[in-house]
Scaffold this motif. Structure first.
Motif, PDB file in Angstrom:
ATOM      1  N   LEU A  64      -2.497   4.634 -19.841  1.00 57.74           N
ATOM      2  CA  LEU A  64      -2.338   3.334 -19.182  1.00 57.74           C
ATOM      3  C   LEU A  64      -2.957   2.217 -20.027  1.00 57.74           C
ATOM      4  O   LEU A  64      -2.409   1.119 -20.119  1.00 57.74           O
ATOM      5  N   GLU A  93       5.826   4.255 -13.411  1.00 61.16           N
ATOM      6  CA  GLU A  93       4.446   4.596 -13.047  1.00 61.16           C
ATOM      7  C   GLU A  93       4.376   5.190 -11.639  1.00 61.16           C
ATOM      8  O   GLU A  93       3.688   6.190 -11.407  1.00 61.16           O
ATOM      9  N   GLU A  94       5.094   4.563 -10.721  1.00 62.08           N
ATOM     10  CA  GLU A  94       5.059   5.027  -9.337  1.00 62.08           C
ATOM     11  C   GLU A  94       5.633   6.429  -9.213  1.00 62.08           C
ATOM     12  O   GLU A  94       5.080   7.296  -8.519  1.00 62.08           O
ATOM     13  N   ARG A  97       3.544   9.642 -10.523  1.00 65.93           N
ATOM     14  CA  ARG A  97       2.410  10.166  -9.752  1.00 65.93           C
ATOM     15  C   ARG A  97       2.843  10.787  -8.425  1.00 65.93           C
ATOM     16  O   ARG A  97       1.998  11.171  -7.626  1.00 65.93           O
ATOM     17  N   HIS A 233      -2.524   1.507  -5.508  1.00 62.79           N
ATOM     18  CA  HIS A 233      -2.051   1.871  -6.843  1.00 62.79           C
ATOM     19  C   HIS A 233      -0.968   0.911  -7.339  1.00 62.79           C
ATOM     20  O   HIS A 233      -1.090   0.295  -8.396  1.00 62.79           O
ATOM     21  N   SER A 234       0.104   0.803  -6.556  1.00 66.82           N
ATOM     22  CA  SER A 234       1.229  -0.013  -6.994  1.00 66.82           C
ATOM     23  C   SER A 234       0.851  -1.488  -7.053  1.00 66.82           C
ATOM     24  O   SER A 234       1.260  -2.216  -7.968  1.00 66.82           O
ATOM     25  N   PHE A 237      -1.199  -2.136 -10.208  1.00 69.46           N
ATOM     26  CA  PHE A 237      -0.363  -2.081 -11.408  1.00 69.46           C
ATOM     27  C   PHE A 237       0.464  -3.355 -11.545  1.00 69.46           C
ATOM     28  O   PHE A 237       0.481  -3.999 -12.603  1.00 69.46           O
ATOM     29  N   ALA A 308      -6.220   4.072 -14.405  1.00 72.25           N
ATOM     30  CA  ALA A 308      -5.919   5.412 -14.922  1.00 72.25           C
ATOM     31  C   ALA A 308      -6.731   6.478 -14.201  1.00 72.25           C
ATOM     32  O   ALA A 308      -6.221   7.565 -13.878  1.00 72.25           O
ATOM     33  N   TYR A 311      -5.185   6.915 -10.887  1.00 71.81           N
ATOM     34  CA  TYR A 311      -3.901   7.602 -11.056  1.00 71.81           C
ATOM     35  C   TYR A 311      -4.116   9.113 -11.151  1.00 71.81           C
ATOM     36  O   TYR A 311      -3.461   9.894 -10.452  1.00 71.81           O
ATOM     37  N   GLU A 312      -5.022   9.526 -12.014  1.00 66.81           N
ATOM     38  CA  GLU A 312      -5.276  10.957 -12.193  1.00 66.81           C
ATOM     39  C   GLU A 312      -5.798  11.582 -10.902  1.00 66.81           C
ATOM     40  O   GLU A 312      -5.418  12.705 -10.535  1.00 66.81           O
ATOM     41  N   ASP A 314      -5.155  10.602  -7.907  1.00 65.04           N
ATOM     42  CA  ASP A 314      -4.055  10.665  -6.950  1.00 65.04           C
ATOM     43  C   ASP A 314      -3.158  11.859  -7.246  1.00 65.04           C
ATOM     44  O   ASP A 314      -2.733  12.578  -6.337  1.00 65.04           O
ATOM     45  N   ALA A 325      -8.703   4.173  -5.955  1.00 64.77           N
ATOM     46  CA  ALA A 325      -7.562   3.252  -5.975  1.00 64.77           C
ATOM     47  C   ALA A 325      -8.000   1.849  -5.557  1.00 64.77           C
ATOM     48  O   ALA A 325      -7.552   0.840  -6.114  1.00 64.77           O
TER      49      ALA A 325
END
Length: 404
Positions: A64, A93-94, A97, A233-234, A237, A308, A311-312, A314, A325
């Motif tokens: 990321l 990206e969405e 994950r 998350h979204s 981003f 990042a 993300y991991e 999640d 998040a």
């Protein structure tokens, strides 16, 4: 559609050459209000859209942090082009994950060279960031029909697919991935903002568009907004991406400021030094612009690192309460509050390094301020700052909307 055989990777000569090619003619495109269709075709062919796809699956394998560093460099070359890709990179990206089926689908799409555009926001009286859509998806035998109108559809003018948010008959939010060349899809180039003029941030119309069941991306929607998990998350981003675009413009401002100082054939009789590049006052202005670019990039990349980690967690299901998040959302919001101010100040400072002649239309230096001001208007800074303050004073969590 071109299928790339060799992945485009961060730090590679190929990526540097692509970014340089994007920058060629950017000023002339702005001057003539030209749309960068040829540049987007070049991006398709390059495989840039698969930069985040893991290497073992044929993509660029970028982290990321590396993705956001690439966005900044691309925005320095042409901020319109970088912004056009926001919906695409957010879509990738969405999906990466989510479950394995979604990851396989988005991997195949990205590796094909296809570009995804955004078709979420609607004009009207409903508050921004809600989940009530005038765009409707209704059953039609074994398939569906999509009807509605979207605005702020950045990138969809150039895209192969549009990611469309709609409501089903039960008013649950559904997401459909629709080819932009399908019958009933009309994308208008009617964005009339004074900045980001070539991004295609206008209207997309969906009139009786056929949608198949396998084109629906939303997994079992919640029955009510109260059951909907926060979209930290979204949201982080999407919003950090816009801030990264501003940082790219800061780098462009620094380069233009240096170029214009060297172009000055004269200064004022009372200037500290008759040579503009050796004038300490002008050096100070450039130094402040350069410092803003440096701090802006460092801040965005630090927030990308936080995203990042979230993300991991999640993917590994180790952040059930979305604490990581939320932290990523908090850092993205803080980055915007600071960088909005730095960028707008720098966009004005550049006019202090060139004298009265620097405002001539031939230089088009006003484009930097127009673009920054337009980008900064995505979820105004005041709302971000207030939400951050409420968190620290009262422990109030940030809004869980993808629009925050």
């Amino acid at each position: 559609m071109t299928t790339t055989t060799e992945p485009l990777t961060f730090g590679s000569e190929r990526l540097a050459a692509l970014i340089a090619a994007v920058g060629e003619g950017a000023l002339e495109r702005e001057r003539h209000n030209e749309r960068p269709f040829a540049v987007i075709d070049l991006i398709r062919e390059s495989g840039l859209g698969a930069l985040r796809i893991p290497r073992e699956h044929g993509g660029g394998g970028a982290s990321l942090r590396e993705l956001f560093a690439t966005v900044i460099a691309l925005a320095a070359a042409d901020v319109n082009v970088a912004h056009i890709l926001r919906g695409h990179f957010a879509h990738v990206e969405e999906r990466l994950r989510l479950d394995e089926v979604q990851r396989q689908r988005v991997t195949a799409l990205a590796l094909s060279g296809a570009i995804v555009g955004n078709a979420s926001t609607e004009l009207g009286s409903e508050p921004a960031g809600g989940f009530v859509w005038q765009t409707r998806l209704t059953p039609d035998g074994d398939a569906y029909r999509l009807n509605g109108k979207k605005f702020f559809t950045t990138g969809t003018l150039y895209a192969d697919y549009a990611e469309v948010l709609a409501s089903d008959p039960a008013d649950a939010t559904v997401i459909a991935l629709v080819p932009t060349d399908r019958a009933g899809v009309t994308v208008l180039d009617d964005w009339d903002g004074f900045g980001q003029r070539a991004t295609g941030t206008g209207t997309a119309i969906f009139a009786e568009v056929a949608v198949t069941a396998d084109e629906l991306l939303q997994f079992s929607p919640p029955e009510s907004d109260a059951e909907r998990p926060p979209l930290y998350h979204s949201g982080a981003f999407f919003q950090l991406y816009v801030t990264a675009l501003e940082v790219g413009v800061l780098h462009a401002l620094r380069a233009d400021a240096v170029a214009h100082v060297h172009q000055r054939a004269r200064s004022f009789t009372w200037a500290p030094n008759p040579s503009a590049p050796d004038d300490p006052l002008l050096q100070r202005e450039i130094g402040e612009i350069a410092a803003a670019a440096y701090v802006g990039e460092a801040t965005v990349l630090a927030a990308a690192d936080a995203l990042a980690i979230a993300y991991e967690a999640d993917v590994d299901k180790t952040d059930p309460n979305l604490e990581l998040a939320h932290e990523a959302s908090l850092q993205a919001a803080a980055a915007k509050v600071v960088i909005d101010g730095l960028a707008q100040k720098a966009a004005s400072q550049i006019f202090d390094v060139g004298g009265a002649s620097v405002v001539r239309q031939s230089h088009l230096l006003d484009r930097h301020w127009r673009n920054i001001r337009t980008l900064a208007s995505h979820n105004p800074t005041s709302y971000k700052a207030q939400a951050i303050g409420a968190y620290y004073t009262r422990g109030t969590k940030l809004p869980g909307s993808g629009y925050f």
